[in-house]
Design an enzyme around this catalytic site. Structure first.
Site, PDB file in Angstrom:
ATOM      1  N   HIS A  71      -1.450   1.522   7.589  1.00  0.00           N
ATOM      2  CA  HIS A  71      -1.764   1.597   6.161  1.00  0.00           C
ATOM      3  C   HIS A  71      -1.288   2.942   5.623  1.00  0.00           C
ATOM      4  O   HIS A  71      -1.348   3.949   6.329  1.00  0.00           O
ATOM      5  CB  HIS A  71      -3.282   1.465   5.993  1.00  0.00           C
ATOM      6  CG  HIS A  71      -3.730   1.152   4.609  1.00  0.00           C
ATOM      7  ND1 HIS A  71      -3.507  -0.062   4.014  1.00  0.00           N
ATOM      8  CD2 HIS A  71      -4.407   1.899   3.700  1.00  0.00           C
ATOM      9  CE1 HIS A  71      -4.041  -0.051   2.807  1.00  0.00           C
ATOM     10  NE2 HIS A  71      -4.587   1.125   2.595  1.00  0.00           N
TER      11      HIS A  71
ATOM     12  N   ASN B 152      -7.155   6.684   0.203  1.00  0.00           N
ATOM     13  CA  ASN B 152      -6.830   5.332   0.634  1.00  0.00           C
ATOM     14  C   ASN B 152      -6.732   4.441  -0.602  1.00  0.00           C
ATOM     15  O   ASN B 152      -7.716   4.264  -1.312  1.00  0.00           O
ATOM     16  CB  ASN B 152      -7.930   4.817   1.577  1.00  0.00           C
ATOM     17  CG  ASN B 152      -7.755   3.345   1.924  1.00  0.00           C
ATOM     18  OD1 ASN B 152      -6.713   2.752   1.653  1.00  0.00           O
ATOM     19  ND2 ASN B 152      -8.777   2.762   2.532  1.00  0.00           N
TER      20      ASN B 152
ATOM     21  N   CYS C 190       0.830  -1.204   0.000  1.00  0.00           N
ATOM     22  CA  CYS C 190       0.000   0.000   0.000  1.00  0.00           C
ATOM     23  C   CYS C 190       0.864   1.253   0.000  1.00  0.00           C
ATOM     24  O   CYS C 190       0.480   2.288  -0.545  1.00  0.00           O
ATOM     25  CB  CYS C 190      -0.948  -0.002   1.196  1.00  0.00           C
ATOM     26  SG  CYS C 190      -0.108  -0.093   2.799  1.00  0.00           S
TER      27      CYS C 190
END
Length: 714
Positions: free
Chosen positions: A272, A296, A115
């Site tokens: 994250h 995101n 990520c």
């Protein structure tokens, strides 16, 4: 018709480095002249495939299990069971490289824990100029399609052009890793593959910081902010960074492994990587509220607190302004107040861009300098200040700060010179499969005392660091790819010492210096020179009678000492010195001694020649014992460096690396015979050079025969 004779060219480690440096001086490695990664030329390969009517298959990163990974995604892992490699043209009738331009929604995370990389790619889409430095124009699944694509990545100071085929990992008919929301767009999946290629596998991309991706897509340098300790003007810093095209990322720290990817009550994901895509102040019920826009990479998990997509706060904002700011639901992008951002997130990363990435922008740009260096056991890997006996051998770099910041930049604060230092270790992600992970690295900054200001670039020795404390240092020594810190120091000269935390930890590094004003930088290294003893002119009458008697006893009937006889003599003598650790002199080292002293060229030593050598060895023994500080009978590699200087030789760090590699034992100890052999070899080479340098300009020219003659018998 005669065939042209093909002459192979072999580059040793040293000559390859010289060749690389020359190529860099000619501009190779700049973005406009990127290095062809692994020698693969995109245009040549594409044309070849089009002419042959075949689709490209990349044998340098083949569609095999090893390209997926080595452990969790290794060949025998259950996670890779059922994965096949297919081209987009096998999955869809009309695949596209990019649809309506690259956007943040093109990047959706798959089964890989990268990520951090995807957040960096998402930020990249906000700036077309930066994006197309990485994703070159003119690529398509239609016109000129040959199953080959290419991308340009920054790798440790150099831009490389990376070629990939379009065979992508597929499971159950879907892409395993990154994919686009549209489903028929593949630029992001192919870029991820190129990044996996330079790092050895897809699995090597698991886990990282957004700054790593930022830097590899821009060549910029990243600053870190712990939000609990952030400066009071952080929002202004963010606004200015976004205006300057900087890339920003943030994350929420985890307290345990169980927290990884855990979703908070308000739908934020811990551990994250998010990208910061915008910042704006709005009028809300008569007050100015600072907002920040987040993205995101997962796409579907969004913040549900104040200023989220469906929150009531938007009802009290001017409709026009609201329509300008609000984004579509469930695309992974959302607004939140800066106050909530500071409360919910843990750290922020800002990637400052290099001047070449901002050519079209009329903004102030950084002044940048980059140096490459190495830490090598026994020569340049001295560890941090906790190890004063060896700290001084680390590479050293001098900074000269002349101009203070503009007054507007620091307001009422004391004036100074602002700059960012960034230390990056090379190739560690690629070496994970071999069990090598990040070293713990950092740096210290020392102010040059007035008496040394303006002096030549001489490597500072141990006594300096024992007597002087550091003026500044990296915030911490940490096992990350890069450590960077912003400083503001008064004008003057400073020495930067990058190091691993512990000594004898090997690695390659890049040190970058970004300054707001022009500044001078130089790597500190000793100039190569030798204070050689005058070549003695002795007659036999001047030699002591006792020595003559000894010589007659040793030399035999021909009254000369051969290489074998010299080895027997020296080993017999050295065996009586029980305090010395030695394996005895080899024939090769004795041959070097004979070559140095043999004046008449008969391959043997006469009385006068042996007398000079004998006195030379006695002097070497005295130096050896002086620098065998722990009286172990051998010197450490670091002690040898001081001993070589005491013997009259000043060498640069690259030569010390070579000497330690050649003359030290696996435990980095140097015994007496190796020490003598090293000094003899050094003296021989210096004398050869001095003889050939007739005009004393430090440069000699010779043909192949002379080169072979010198190197064979030195």
């Amino acid at each position: 018709m005669s065939e042209e004779i093909i002459t192979p060219v072999y580059c040793t480690g040293v000559s390859a480095q010289v060749q690389k440096q020359r190529a860099r001086e000619l501009g190779l490695g700049r973005h406009e002249n990127a290095i062809k990664y692994l020698g693969q030329d995109y245009e040549q390969l594409r044309v070849r495939c089009l002419q042959s009517g075949t689709l490209f298959r990349d044998e340098a990163f083949p569609p095999v299990p090893q390209s997926l990974g080595y452990k969790d995604l290794g060949p025998n892992s259950s996670k890779t069971y059922g994965i096949k490699w297919k081209r987009p043209t096998e999955l869809l009738s009309n695949p596209q490289f990019i649809v309506d331009g690259a956007t943040r929604t093109d990047i959706c995370q798959g089964a890989l824990g990268d990520c951090w990389l995807l957040a960096a790619i998402a930020s990249l889409t906000l700036n077309d100029t930066l994006l197309h430095r990485v994703v070159p124009h003119g690529q398509s699944f239609q016109n000129g399609y040959a199953g080959i694509f290419h991308f340009q990545l920054w790798q440790f100071g150099e831009w490389v052009d990376v070629v990939v085929d379009d065979l992508l990992p597929i499971k159950d008919g879907k892409l395993v890793f990154v994919h686009s929301a549209e489903g028929n767009e593949f630029w992001s999946a192919l870029l991820e593959k190129a990044y996996a290629k330079v790092n050895g596998s897809y699995e090597a991309l698991s886990g990282g910081s957004t700054s790593e991706g930022f830097e590899d897509f821009t060549g910029g340098v990243t600053e870190w902010y712990e939000l609990r300790k952030a400066p009071s003007d952080l929002y202004q810093i963010i606004l200015k960074a976004l205006e300057r095209g900087s890339l920003l990322g943030c994350s929420i720290d985890i307290s345990s492994v169980l927290d990884m990817e855990a979703i908070t009550f308000k739908k934020l994901v811990k551990g994250h990587a998010y990208s910061v895509t915008g910042a704006k102040q709005v009028n809300y019920r008569g007050q100015v509220v600072s907002l920040i826009r987040m993205r995101n990479p997962w796409g579907e998990v969004e913040w549900t607190g104040a200023w989220s997509d469906s929150s009531s706060e938007w009802n009290n904002v001017d409709p026009y302004e609201r329509d300008q700011l609000r984004v579509k639901m469930e695309d992974g992008e959302f607004w939140m107040s800066f106050r909530d951002f500071m409360r919910e997130f843990t750290r922020l990363e800002i990637c400052n861009l290099t001047p070449d990435a901002l050519k079209s922008r009329t903004i102030r740009k950084w002044n940048t300098t980059l140096y490459e260096g190495t830490w090598r056991r026994g020569s340049t890997a001295g560890g941090c200040r906790n190890y004063p006996a060896t700290f001084w051998v680390n590479p050293q770099f001098k900074i000269r700060l002349d101009e203070t910041d503009d007054p507007d930049d620091y307001g009422d604060r004391e004036s100074g010179c602002s700059f960012v230092l960034a230390l990056m270790q090379k190739h560690r992600r690629r070496e994970r499969r071999f069990g090598r992970d990040m070293e713990t690295i950092g740096f210290a900054v020392y102010e040059v005392p007035p008496e040394l200001v303006g002096q030549p670039a001489v490597h500072l020795k141990r006594d300096f660091f024992l007597a002087n404390a550091s003026r500044a240092r990296s915030e911490q020594f940490i096992n990350l790819r890069e450590v960077s810190t912003r400083f503001r120091l008064p004008p003057g000269e400073y020495v930067v010492v990058p190091s691993t935390f512990e000594p004898n930890k090997e690695g390659d590094f890049v040190l970058r210096f970004f300054s707001e004003k022009s500044a001078g930088t130089v790597e500190l290294d000793d100039q190569i020179q030798a204070n050689l003893p005058d070549e003695q002119v002795l007659s036999e009458e001047e030699i002591d009678e006792n020595f003559k008697a000894l010589f007659r006893q040793l030399a035999g009937e021909d009254m000369e000492i051969s290489v074998k006889e010299l080895r027997t003599i020296l080993n017999r003598i050295i065996s009586k010195h029980k305090d010395l650790r030695t394996k005895g002199f080899s024939l090769e080292s004795c041959r070097s001694m004979v070559n140095l002293m043999d004046r008449d060229g008969n391959g043997k030593l006469g009385l006068v020649e042996f007398n000079i050598l004998w006195n030379r060895i006695r002097n070497y023994l005295s130096i050896f014992r002086k620098f065998d500080l722990d009286k172990s009978g051998s010197m450490s590699a670091y002690e040898m460096r001081m001993a070589i200087e005491s013997a009259g030789f000043k060498l640069n760090k690259k030569l010390y690396e070579l000497i330690i590699t050649r003359y030290s034992e696996p435990d980095l100890a140097v015994d007496f015979d190796n020490f003598v052999c090293c000094l003899v070899r050094l003296e021989t080479m210096f004398r050869f050079f001095k003889t050939l340098d007739t005009d004393l300009d430090g440069v000699v020219t010779f043909d192949l025969f002379k080169w072979l003659q010198l190197t064979m018998f030195a």
